[in-house]
Write a protein that holds these residues in place. Structure first.
Motif, mmCIF file in Angstrom:
data_model
loop_
_atom_site.group_PDB
_atom_site.id
_atom_site.type_symbol
_atom_site.label_atom_id
_atom_site.label_comp_id
_atom_site.label_asym_id
_atom_site.label_seq_id
_atom_site.Cartn_x
_atom_site.Cartn_y
_atom_site.Cartn_z
ATOM 1 N N GLY A 42 39.381 48.312 44.360
ATOM 2 C CA GLY A 42 40.114 48.267 45.838
ATOM 3 C C GLY A 42 39.910 47.177 46.767
ATOM 4 O O GLY A 42 40.438 47.048 48.023
ATOM 5 N N LEU A 43 39.016 46.126 46.244
ATOM 6 C CA LEU A 43 38.488 45.253 46.988
ATOM 7 C C LEU A 43 39.526 44.112 47.651
ATOM 8 O O LEU A 43 39.528 43.716 48.755
ATOM 9 N N ALA A 44 40.735 43.980 46.738
ATOM 10 C CA ALA A 44 41.828 42.968 46.889
ATOM 11 C C ALA A 44 42.724 43.506 48.258
ATOM 12 O O ALA A 44 43.204 42.918 48.875
ATOM 13 N N ASP A 45 42.592 45.038 48.384
ATOM 14 C CA ASP A 45 43.315 45.628 49.578
ATOM 15 C C ASP A 45 42.512 45.276 50.801
ATOM 16 O O ASP A 45 43.141 45.676 51.769
ATOM 17 N N VAL A 46 41.322 44.910 50.648
ATOM 18 C CA VAL A 46 40.370 44.615 51.826
ATOM 19 C C VAL A 46 40.227 43.091 52.268
ATOM 20 O O VAL A 46 40.654 42.793 53.364
ATOM 21 N N LEU A 50 41.854 37.396 48.549
ATOM 22 C CA LEU A 50 41.939 37.745 47.018
ATOM 23 C C LEU A 50 43.362 38.038 46.657
ATOM 24 O O LEU A 50 43.967 39.113 47.120
ATOM 25 N N VAL A 51 43.941 37.127 45.911
ATOM 26 C CA VAL A 51 45.277 37.735 45.279
ATOM 27 C C VAL A 51 45.433 38.659 44.462
ATOM 28 O O VAL A 51 46.083 39.716 44.499
ATOM 29 N N SER A 52 44.346 38.931 43.485
ATOM 30 C CA SER A 52 44.087 39.983 42.518
ATOM 31 C C SER A 52 42.490 39.925 42.140
ATOM 32 O O SER A 52 41.632 39.048 42.321
ATOM 33 N N ASN A 53 41.998 41.307 41.967
ATOM 34 C CA ASN A 53 40.758 41.563 41.658
ATOM 35 C C ASN A 53 40.737 42.570 40.557
ATOM 36 O O ASN A 53 40.490 43.797 40.731
ATOM 37 N N ASP A 54 40.869 42.387 39.441
ATOM 38 C CA ASP A 54 41.159 43.402 38.237
ATOM 39 C C ASP A 54 39.723 43.615 37.426
ATOM 40 O O ASP A 54 39.148 42.644 37.099
ATOM 41 N N VAL A 55 39.480 44.796 37.273
ATOM 42 C CA VAL A 55 38.243 45.116 36.523
ATOM 43 C C VAL A 55 38.559 45.034 35.230
ATOM 44 O O VAL A 55 39.281 45.771 34.666
ATOM 45 N N VAL A 56 37.944 44.317 34.349
ATOM 46 C CA VAL A 56 37.994 44.167 32.884
ATOM 47 C C VAL A 56 37.317 45.295 32.224
ATOM 48 O O VAL A 56 37.841 45.763 31.373
ATOM 49 N N ARG A 64 32.401 43.423 35.109
ATOM 50 C CA ARG A 64 33.202 42.173 34.588
ATOM 51 C C ARG A 64 34.596 42.216 35.347
ATOM 52 O O ARG A 64 35.229 43.022 35.148
ATOM 53 N N ILE A 65 34.729 41.207 36.128
ATOM 54 C CA ILE A 65 35.874 41.239 37.127
ATOM 55 C C ILE A 65 36.943 39.849 36.706
ATOM 56 O O ILE A 65 36.120 38.521 36.551
ATOM 57 N N LYS A 66 37.961 40.009 36.692
ATOM 58 C CA LYS A 66 39.128 38.896 36.701
ATOM 59 C C LYS A 66 39.526 38.609 38.282
ATOM 60 O O LYS A 66 40.145 39.459 38.634
ATOM 61 N N GLN A 67 39.117 37.489 38.910
ATOM 62 C CA GLN A 67 39.505 37.264 40.244
ATOM 63 C C GLN A 67 40.553 36.295 40.259
ATOM 64 O O GLN A 67 40.498 35.259 39.618
ATOM 65 N N VAL A 68 41.576 36.299 41.337
ATOM 66 C CA VAL A 68 42.188 35.000 41.473
ATOM 67 C C VAL A 68 42.236 35.228 43.247
ATOM 68 O O VAL A 68 42.759 35.829 43.819
ATOM 69 N N GLY A 69 42.028 33.923 43.462
ATOM 70 C CA GLY A 69 41.858 33.761 44.815
ATOM 71 C C GLY A 69 42.824 32.770 45.380
ATOM 72 O O GLY A 69 43.156 31.656 44.444
ATOM 73 N N SER A 70 43.392 32.611 46.510
ATOM 74 C CA SER A 70 44.233 31.705 47.070
ATOM 75 C C SER A 70 43.424 31.042 48.148
ATOM 76 O O SER A 70 43.179 31.819 49.333
ATOM 77 N N ALA A 71 44.101 29.587 48.456
ATOM 78 C CA ALA A 71 43.580 28.987 49.751
ATOM 79 C C ALA A 71 44.590 27.770 49.837
ATOM 80 O O ALA A 71 44.739 27.130 48.785
ATOM 81 N N GLN A 72 44.972 27.617 51.086
ATOM 82 C CA GLN A 72 45.790 26.358 51.373
ATOM 83 C C GLN A 72 44.740 25.207 51.792
ATOM 84 O O GLN A 72 44.237 25.327 52.703
ATOM 85 N N VAL A 73 44.859 24.153 50.751
ATOM 86 C CA VAL A 73 43.806 23.021 51.159
ATOM 87 C C VAL A 73 44.415 22.124 51.778
ATOM 88 O O VAL A 73 43.671 21.332 52.541
#
Length: 223
Positions: A42-46, A50-56, A64-73
């Motif tokens: 549920g962390l990506a909802d907070v 975090l675009v996604s935080n999928d528990v492998v 073990r988690i697959k994370q996708v984060g987003s940032a406007q550089v």
């Protein structure tokens, strides 16, 4: 630390790397903060970046988690960082031997001298950055979460490793309840094709935003 106000510091490190230190005092007890941070599904909802935080898969003391984060550089340019991270939970605190200068944890030290020394020290997998604001020196009251990019897995970082630390502040909440000191110290080393100077400030700002979001959500759940 000022309650509700996230503080941040960014230090240079050798080899296209940075160390980022953040901290905030949250108007919620440590159990509430801990349960929020360890709800990996549920962390990506907070956390807003975090675009996604999928528990492998889950382990007995983490996941073990697959994370996708987003940032406007830059205007019109968004950097999406993808990585597989191994997460470990340690109630009672991480062993000092696994923290850079962990023997100084909670003790008085010449921080300026330490910063100068650490700017010359390369990142070392499994040796986590030391939190820079402590609420207690009692290890039994400390709860740590480690995050480290999994070796051999695809991702946008050569190394990413961080240490979340939650410590109780009894009776220090703004309404007379308990509070929590939450710190996050992280080392980042992007792949060679991405200069760290291009993304360091954006990543630091996003960590601040993430900690603010954790603080707001924890305070709501604690009421």
């Amino acid at each position: 630390l000022v309650p509700g106000e996230v503080v941040v510091r960014v230090d240079n490190a050798p080899g296209n790397a940075r160390r980022i230190y953040t901290g905030v005092d949250i108007n919620a007890d440590v159990e509430t903060v801990w349960n929020l941070l360890t709800d990996y599904a549920g962390l990506a909802d907070v956390v807003p970046n975090l675009v996604s935080n999928d528990v492998v898969y889950e382990t007995s003391g983490g996941a073990r988690i697959k994370q996708v984060g987003s940032a406007q550089v830059l205007p019109g340019i968004t950097f999406k960082a993808s990585m597989i991270v191994d997460v470990g939970e340690k109630v009672g605190g991480l062993a000092p031997s696994k923290i850079r200068r962990g023997e100084l944890d909670g003790a008085a030290a010449d921080e300026d001298a330490l910063r100068r020394a650490e700017r010359r020290e390369k990142l070392e997998r499994g040796l986590f950055p030391r939190p820079w604001a402590a609420a207690t020196s009692d290890a039994s009251l400390t709860r740590d979460i480690t995050m480290v990019s999994a070796p051999g897995e695809p991702g946008d970082f050569t190394l990413y490793q961080g240490l979340w630390r939650a410590q109780p502040l009894p009776d220090c909440g703004i309404d007379g309840g308990d509070a929590t000191r939450l710190t996050y110290a992280v080392e980042i080393q992007p792949r060679p094709w991405l200069p760290v100077a291009l993304v360091e400030n954006r990543i630091a700002r996003d960590i601040v935003a993430n900690m603010e979001a954790v603080g707001v959500e924890a305070a709501v759940r604690y009421r």
